[in-house]
Scaffold this motif. Structure first.
Motif, PDB file in Angstrom:
ATOM      1  N   ASN A 124      38.554  17.000 -15.470  1.00 30.08           N
ATOM      2  CA  ASN A 124      37.660  16.686 -16.602  1.00 30.08           C
ATOM      3  C   ASN A 124      36.445  15.883 -16.134  1.00 30.08           C
ATOM      4  N   ASP A 125      36.594  15.157 -15.017  1.00 28.93           N
ATOM      5  CA  ASP A 125      35.417  14.451 -14.459  1.00 28.93           C
ATOM      6  C   ASP A 125      34.430  15.477 -13.907  1.00 28.93           C
ATOM      7  N   LEU A 126      34.966  16.520 -13.255  1.00 29.14           N
ATOM      8  CA  LEU A 126      34.081  17.560 -12.696  1.00 29.14           C
ATOM      9  C   LEU A 126      33.309  18.239 -13.823  1.00 29.14           C
ATOM     10  N   GLU A 127      34.006  18.468 -14.951  1.00 23.31           N
ATOM     11  CA  GLU A 127      33.306  19.094 -16.089  1.00 23.31           C
ATOM     12  C   GLU A 127      32.180  18.203 -16.595  1.00 23.31           C
ATOM     13  N   LEU A 128      32.449  16.887 -16.632  1.00 22.62           N
ATOM     14  CA  LEU A 128      31.434  15.930 -17.089  1.00 22.62           C
ATOM     15  C   LEU A 128      30.257  15.907 -16.107  1.00 22.62           C
ATOM     16  N   ILE A 129      30.573  15.917 -14.812  1.00 25.71           N
ATOM     17  CA  ILE A 129      29.517  15.918 -13.776  1.00 25.71           C
ATOM     18  C   ILE A 129      28.640  17.159 -13.939  1.00 25.71           C
ATOM     19  N   SER A 130      29.280  18.310 -14.131  1.00 20.25           N
ATOM     20  CA  SER A 130      28.507  19.558 -14.252  1.00 20.25           C
ATOM     21  C   SER A 130      27.613  19.520 -15.488  1.00 20.25           C
ATOM     22  N   LYS A 131      28.130  18.932 -16.576  1.00 20.41           N
ATOM     23  CA  LYS A 131      27.327  18.864 -17.815  1.00 20.41           C
ATOM     24  C   LYS A 131      26.130  17.929 -17.651  1.00 20.41           C
ATOM     25  N   TRP A 132      26.341  16.784 -16.992  1.00 15.30           N
ATOM     26  CA  TRP A 132      25.200  15.875 -16.744  1.00 15.30           C
ATOM     27  C   TRP A 132      24.176  16.568 -15.842  1.00 15.30           C
ATOM     28  N   ASN A 149      24.509  24.644 -11.404  1.00 15.58           N
ATOM     29  CA  ASN A 149      25.212  23.354 -11.413  1.00 15.58           C
ATOM     30  C   ASN A 149      26.729  23.558 -11.456  1.00 15.58           C
ATOM     31  N   THR A 150      27.176  24.657 -12.076  1.00 16.45           N
ATOM     32  CA  THR A 150      28.628  24.924 -12.130  1.00 16.45           C
ATOM     33  C   THR A 150      29.168  25.226 -10.739  1.00 16.45           C
ATOM     34  N   VAL A 151      28.466  26.082 -10.006  1.00 17.45           N
ATOM     35  CA  VAL A 151      28.993  26.455  -8.679  1.00 17.45           C
ATOM     36  C   VAL A 151      28.847  25.287  -7.700  1.00 17.45           C
ATOM     37  N   SER A 152      27.800  24.449  -7.905  1.00 19.39           N
ATOM     38  CA  SER A 152      27.658  23.280  -7.020  1.00 19.39           C
ATOM     39  C   SER A 152      28.753  22.253  -7.309  1.00 19.39           C
ATOM     40  N   THR A 153      29.245  22.239  -8.549  1.00 19.71           N
ATOM     41  CA  THR A 153      30.293  21.267  -8.914  1.00 19.71           C
ATOM     42  C   THR A 153      31.676  21.745  -8.477  1.00 19.71           C
ATOM     43  N   PHE A 154      32.011  22.989  -8.851  1.00 15.44           N
ATOM     44  CA  PHE A 154      33.385  23.473  -8.642  1.00 15.44           C
ATOM     45  C   PHE A 154      33.555  24.248  -7.338  1.00 15.44           C
ATOM     46  N   GLY A 155      32.446  24.660  -6.723  1.00 15.33           N
ATOM     47  CA  GLY A 155      32.542  25.388  -5.463  1.00 15.33           C
ATOM     48  C   GLY A 155      32.988  26.828  -5.684  1.00 15.33           C
ATOM     49  N   ASN A 156      33.384  27.468  -4.593  1.00 17.85           N
ATOM     50  CA  ASN A 156      33.857  28.863  -4.597  1.00 17.85           C
ATOM     51  C   ASN A 156      32.802  29.796  -5.193  1.00 17.85           C
ATOM     52  N   MET A 157      33.257  30.749  -6.031  1.00 20.36           N
ATOM     53  CA  MET A 157      32.302  31.694  -6.641  1.00 20.36           C
ATOM     54  C   MET A 157      32.500  31.644  -8.149  1.00 20.36           C
ATOM     55  N   ILE A 158      31.392  31.813  -8.865  1.00 16.78           N
ATOM     56  CA  ILE A 158      31.433  31.763 -10.336  1.00 16.78           C
ATOM     57  C   ILE A 158      30.776  33.032 -10.868  1.00 16.78           C
TER      58      ILE A 158
END
Ligand SMILES: Nc1ncnc2c1ncn2[C@@H]1O[C@H](COP(=O)(O)OP(=O)(O)O)[C@@H](O)[C@H]1O
Ligand SMILES: C[C@@](O)(CCOP(=O)(O)O)CC(=O)O
Ligand SMILES: [Mg+2]
Length: 333
Positions: A124-132, A149-158
């Motif tokens: 949930n912190d990663l989700e908050l980071i991606s939203k900011w 910002n999603t792929v930079s936060t969670f990595g891998n492929m989106i």
């Protein structure tokens, strides 16, 4: 960049007013606040060659004060990504900054990993980071989709699922085979915000045609997502999969050219790599910047070196990479 900028906390408070800095409460940057931020940056009389950095500084001041308020602090930003080149430097900057600020904010506790001195963010912190970071991206390039910002936060492929746009269009992809790419930096600077708006203007001039092109691009990403996740154990399966991927990339580049975001330098990379039957497509917003060339599993080192040398003779800069990788991480300094 060799730039050293600072603002007294008292001045920030006076200009931006009271703010209930709370990293857990997401806020967007209003146009009025953006005006105030641009005034704070303008007084630094940035050198003309760094004017592109201004939007990054607005994002910095917005994220810092929104998450940490007017607490004193020092941020040192280093980056290996060429800026304004289609490699998502804006999103990576916003994600790294949001991650650091959230990690420093009140009531935040990092989850320690098994290994000493290794920390990780909770989901949930990663989700908050991606939203900011998305709020920061909106300042830098206007109408971001959120995929960078999603792929930079969670990595891998989106994968961006257009039909889920109203809920959460970001869908993680689990690639069954590593995807190697040659990134060629054409060194042609461009601005994502202006490129995205030029596409919007073309939509206004040719609504039906552009809608058909976008649908075709969407079908390509749907097909690619299935391909990336499809099992491929044996050599024959891998080469079949790679041939389909190359064809999808080639069609995608044609469609991106059609919506007006290619560039002579990008077409030079496409032509140069095609001589060795390799397929390339622009990455990011186009208009110059970087180009991806798919590197098949069985490509010989000799051909790879030959292509890189030809591209470097055009004045371009090449990096061999593998798609995917970890997202935002935090390390104690
Ligand atoms: N390390 C950084 N420090 C400050 N601002 C940055 C940094 N990296 C990127 N930016 C901001 O992002 C802008 C580039 O974003 P953009 O035009 O979306 O291109 P791209 O994301 O493809 O690099 C830069 O002009 C700058 O304002
Ligand atoms: C063009 C776009 O799809 C990506 C922009 O990438 P970049 O900022 O050029 O690296 C816009 C977006 O998805 O936010
Ligand atoms: Mg960007």
């Amino acid at each position: 960049m060799g730039l050293n900028l600072s603002w007294p906390c008292s001045q920030l408070k006076e200009v931006l007013g009271d703010c209930s800095a709370d990293g857990s409460v997401l806020v967007s940057c209003t146009s009025e606040k953006l005006e105030l931020l641009s005034g704070l940056v303008a007084q630094k009389n940035m050198p003309q060659e760094n004017v592109q950095l201004n939007s990054g500084l607005y994002a910095f001041l917005f994220l810092y004060t929104s998450i940490l308020g007017y607490k004193p602090g020092k941020a040192v930003v280093t980056s290996e990504l060429p800026m304004g080149s289609g490699l998502g430097s804006s999103a990576s900057f916003c994600v790294a900054l949001s991650g650091a600020l959230i990690a420093l904010s009140e009531g935040f506790s990092l989850k320690t990993k098994e290994k000493k001195d290794q920390f990780s963010f909770r989901k949930n912190d990663l989700e908050l980071i991606s939203k900011w970071a998305f709020e920061g991206e909106k300042i830098i390039h206007g109408k971001p989709s959120g995929i960078d910002n999603t792929v930079s936060t969670f990595g891998n492929m989106i994968k961006f699922k257009k039909e889920l746009k109203t809920t959460n269009p970001m869908m993680p992809l689990n690639s069954t085979t590593p995807l190697k790419m040659l990134i060629t930096d054409t060194r042609v600077g461009r601005n994502t915000k202006s490129l995205v708006s030029s596409v919007s203007e073309r939509v206004l001039r040719h609504p039906d045609t552009m809608s058909s092109v976008f649908n075709a691009i969407n079908s390509i990403s749907d097909e690619l997502a299935l391909l990336v996740e499809s099992p491929a154990e044996y050599k024959v399966e891998v080469s079949e999969k790679e041939e389909k991927l190359k064809e999808l990339m080639q069609m995608n580049q044609g469609l991106l050219q059609c919506i007006g975001v290619s560039h002579e330098s990008i077409e030079t990379v496409v032509r140069t790599t095609m001589k060795e039957k390799l397929v390339s497509k622009l990455t990011g917003a186009g208009g110059g910047g970087c180009v991806l060339t798919f590197v098949p599993t069985l490509l010989s080192a000799a051909v790879t070196e030959k292509v890189i040398s030809e591209l470097e003779q055009c004045g371009f800069r090449c990096f061999m990479v593998e798609v995917g990788g970890p997202g935002v991480q935090v390390f104690p300094c």
